[in-house]
Design an enzyme around this catalytic site. Structure first.
Site, PDB file in Angstrom:
ATOM      1  CG  ASP A 192      -8.179   2.219   0.932  1.00 19.45           C
ATOM      2  OD1 ASP A 192      -7.000   1.685   0.698  1.00 19.45           O
ATOM      3  OD2 ASP A 192      -8.931   1.806   1.534  1.00 19.45           O
ATOM      4  CG  HIS A 231      -5.291  -1.030   1.432  1.00 17.62           C
ATOM      5  ND1 HIS A 231      -5.579   0.318   1.934  1.00 17.62           N
ATOM      6  CD2 HIS A 231      -4.428  -1.694   1.828  1.00 17.62           C
ATOM      7  CE1 HIS A 231      -4.611   0.249   2.945  1.00 17.62           C
ATOM      8  NE2 HIS A 231      -3.973  -0.591   2.937  1.00 17.62           N
ATOM      9  CB  CYS A 237      -1.007  -0.023   1.035  1.00 21.11           C
ATOM     10  SG  CYS A 237      -0.064  -0.273   2.750  1.00 21.11           S
TER      11      CYS A 237
END
Length: 607
Positions: free
Chosen positions: A564, A566, A440
């Site tokens: 994000d 992810h 990440c």
């Protein structure tokens, strides 16, 4: 009848930002007895009122080449009416062609509420009222037309020969031997005649109606200036919805029923001498700006004129190379056209650069453009990386761009501060790498590097996971065994990579808990207003990218715009925004028990 006046708010804002007394020309468009003033170009000569009529015309001609076709000089702006001599006004009237009544704007530094507008009518100045219109209003009413084509160029490598050949090429195009095709439809534009100039639609249809035809035939649309590709339902801003793509076809044969045969024998002149030949293919790329209610047949003249403007910029590039050459065997660098869309301008700016010239060698040219368009010198606008990205130029399956656009802030009475410019969204499982569970922060770093690349600060490719790991090993932060591993990195490692790879420094902020992030609203808002770069934040085992804050300084309410990394799905904006992979999050989003470090990259100064 005197024209109604509408002045873009971008013009007013740039005048408001002027810190020294300057004068220059106003640029606009006429439609339905209304003069739309959309741009300005400050004169690069200190005493522009003392220029001869020929010098004024030359200055205007060179400046307008950078504006979209159909945008032309419409008046003059200055801080003192001492410029308005009879000789100057007469020269201005001769150089303004889109209206019979040139506009004169008189402003005072720091007091733009008192801008005075006058029209030059029958050798007299007459006070006029004007309406300030937003950039959105301008883009809603006008359509941008992009023409791309290739033209062969073969001539002697001499200034006169290049100019003469390009003039002949322009005359050939103007003689009606070209046809324009709109590739997203079956519409062909053969001439400016409303009776037989169009195939595919009637001669009475407008440019706006042609846009609607294009829109209904597309399955993919874009958000905000071609920045984001969206599949499925149409959801796009005026900037991208009203962009028409055009290609040009050259007539290769004669029409025997119309054109009389050549009755004279050909004459060949043979000159036996050595010379250098320039043989290349010119890549034409033009932008025109036309009102939605204009007839489609009127595009023919605009497209021919746009080609002339682009060829003139290309000619200037060739002539500059010849005049600056010290070696008779110098290598000619191909001219390349770029379209920029500085947010302060609100209109496209077209520039031609020599292909072999690095951005560092173009500093003088860029500074002149900044001065011409009254743009600040603390950030780049005209580096190659800053060029506007049109949807049709985005590679298939490329990372999405500016995925936050269209999201609505939710803090009551909050002030929104966002990332400035363009970035790419990098996330898990891109580039055929399964980095789920450990990559990440690598992806957040890639997003930050993309920001510096898109803004023109760096020409470096987006670093791979291997290159990031090797960088940390090279600078001595990690052991050699780190390369090829699946180990995490954090905010400090991100800052090390930014400095080593891009020469970019960063600030590191630390908080002892996620709850403490709620106290950083003012500091983060200041960062986005001044620096404008994405922020990487790491805490616990997770890393995210902060793209902005919505902060009410009175109540202390704060929300973060989170990107994000992810996410593991396909490049689908509806899923990314709809499922919250990019969205506004409250302080409760952060782990109360985690310690967080924030990496705030600092933007380099200079054009």
């Amino acid at each position: 009848m005197l024209p109604r006046l509408k002045i873009s708010s971008n013009v007013i804002d740039r005048l408001n930002a002027v810190t020294s007394e300057c004068s220059g020309y106003l640029f606009g468009l006429m439609h339905d007895d209304t003069l739309f003033v959309v741009g300005l170009g400050f004169d690069l000569n200190e005493e522009c009122n003392s220029l001869s009529l020929d010098d004024q015309e030359r200055c205007i001609s060179q400046s307008k080449l950078h504006f979209p076709t159909e945008v032309d000089v419409c008046g003059f702006v200055t801080f003192t009416d001492s410029y308005f001599t009879p000789e100057f006004l007469e020269g201005l009237e001769q150089n303004v062609h889109i209206t019979d009544n040139p506009l004169l704007l008189l402003y005072q530094l720091g007091n733009l509420t008192g801008i005075k507008a006058q029209l030059y009518v029958h050798e007299n100045l007459k006070d006029a009222t004007y309406e300030v219109v937003s950039e959105t209003d301008i883009w809603t009413q006008f359509v941008h037309v992009r023409l791309q084509t290739r033209l062969p160029l073969t001539c002697e490598l001499q200034a006169d020969a290049i100019s003469e050949t390009l003039v002949m090429l322009q005359k050939k195009v103007a003689a009606g031997v070209v046809c324009f095709h709109f590739p997203k439809s079956s519409v062909y534009l053969k001439s400016s005649s409303s009776e037989n100039g169009l195939n595919g639609i009637s001669g009475d249809q407008t440019v706006g109606e042609l846009c609607d035809i294009h829109g209904s035939s597309e399955s993919n649309h874009s958000l905000t200036g071609g920045r984001v590709k969206v599949k499925g339902k149409k959801k796009c801003s005026p900037k991208e919805a009203d962009l028409l793509s055009v290609e040009m076809l050259l007539k290769a044969s004669r029409d025997s029923l119309v054109e009389s045969p050549n009755k004279c024998a050909p004459i060949i002149h043979l000159i036996n001498r050595s010379y250098r030949c320039l043989k290349t293919v010119i890549k034409v790329d033009t932008i025109s700006m036309v009102h939605r209610n204009s007839k489609v047949v009127h595009l023919y003249t605009a497209l021919v004129d746009s080609l002339w403007r682009n060829l003139k910029l290309i000619e200037n590039s060739f002539l500059e190379q010849i005049s600056n050459s010290v070696d008779s065997m110098f290598v000619v660098s191909a001219p390349e056209t770029y379209h920029f869309l500085p947010r302060e301008c609100g209109h496209f700016v077209t520039v031609v650069y020599q292909k072999q010239k690095h951005d560092s060698e173009l500093d003088t040219e860029r500074r002149l453009l900044h001065k011409l368009l009254a743009l600040p010198l603390d950030r780049p606008y005209f580096r190659r990386g800053c060029a506007h990205l049109f949807t049709e130029d985005i590679p298939v399956n490329a990372p999405l761009i500016n995925v936050h656009e269209g999201l609505t802030p939710t803090v009551n009475g909050g002030e929104v501060s966002l990332v400035q410019g363009t970035y790419s969204y990098h996330h898990y499982r891109q580039d055929h790498i399964d980095d789920s569970g450990w990559g990440c922060a690598y992806r957040s770093l890639q997003t930050i590097v993309s920001w510096f690349k898109w803004q023109g600060y760096s020409e470096r490719a987006i670093p791979t996971h291997h290159e990031i790991q090797q960088c940390l090993v090279t600078i001595g932060d990690k052991p050699s065994s780190f390369v090829g591993s699946c180990q995490w990195i954090g905010s400090t490692e991100v800052s090390f990579c930014l400095e080593s790879m891009l020469g970019v420094t960063s600030r590191i902020l630390s908080v002892s808990s996620g709850e403490e992030l709620g106290s950083l609203g003012g500091e983060l808002a200041y960062h986005f207003k001044i620096e404008g770069t994405p922020i990487m934040i790491g805490g616990g085992v997770l890393a995210h990218t902060i793209l902005g804050v919505d902060f009410n300084k009175n109540s202390g309410d704060l929300k973060f715009l989170i990107l994000d990394p992810h996410y593991t799905g396909s490049e689908d904006l509806q899923i990314i925004q709809g499922k919250g992979w990019c969205g506004w999050k409250g302080v409760s989003f952060w782990n109360k028990a985690a310690y967080y470090n924030l990496c705030l990259p600092q933007r380099p100064r200079g054009p």
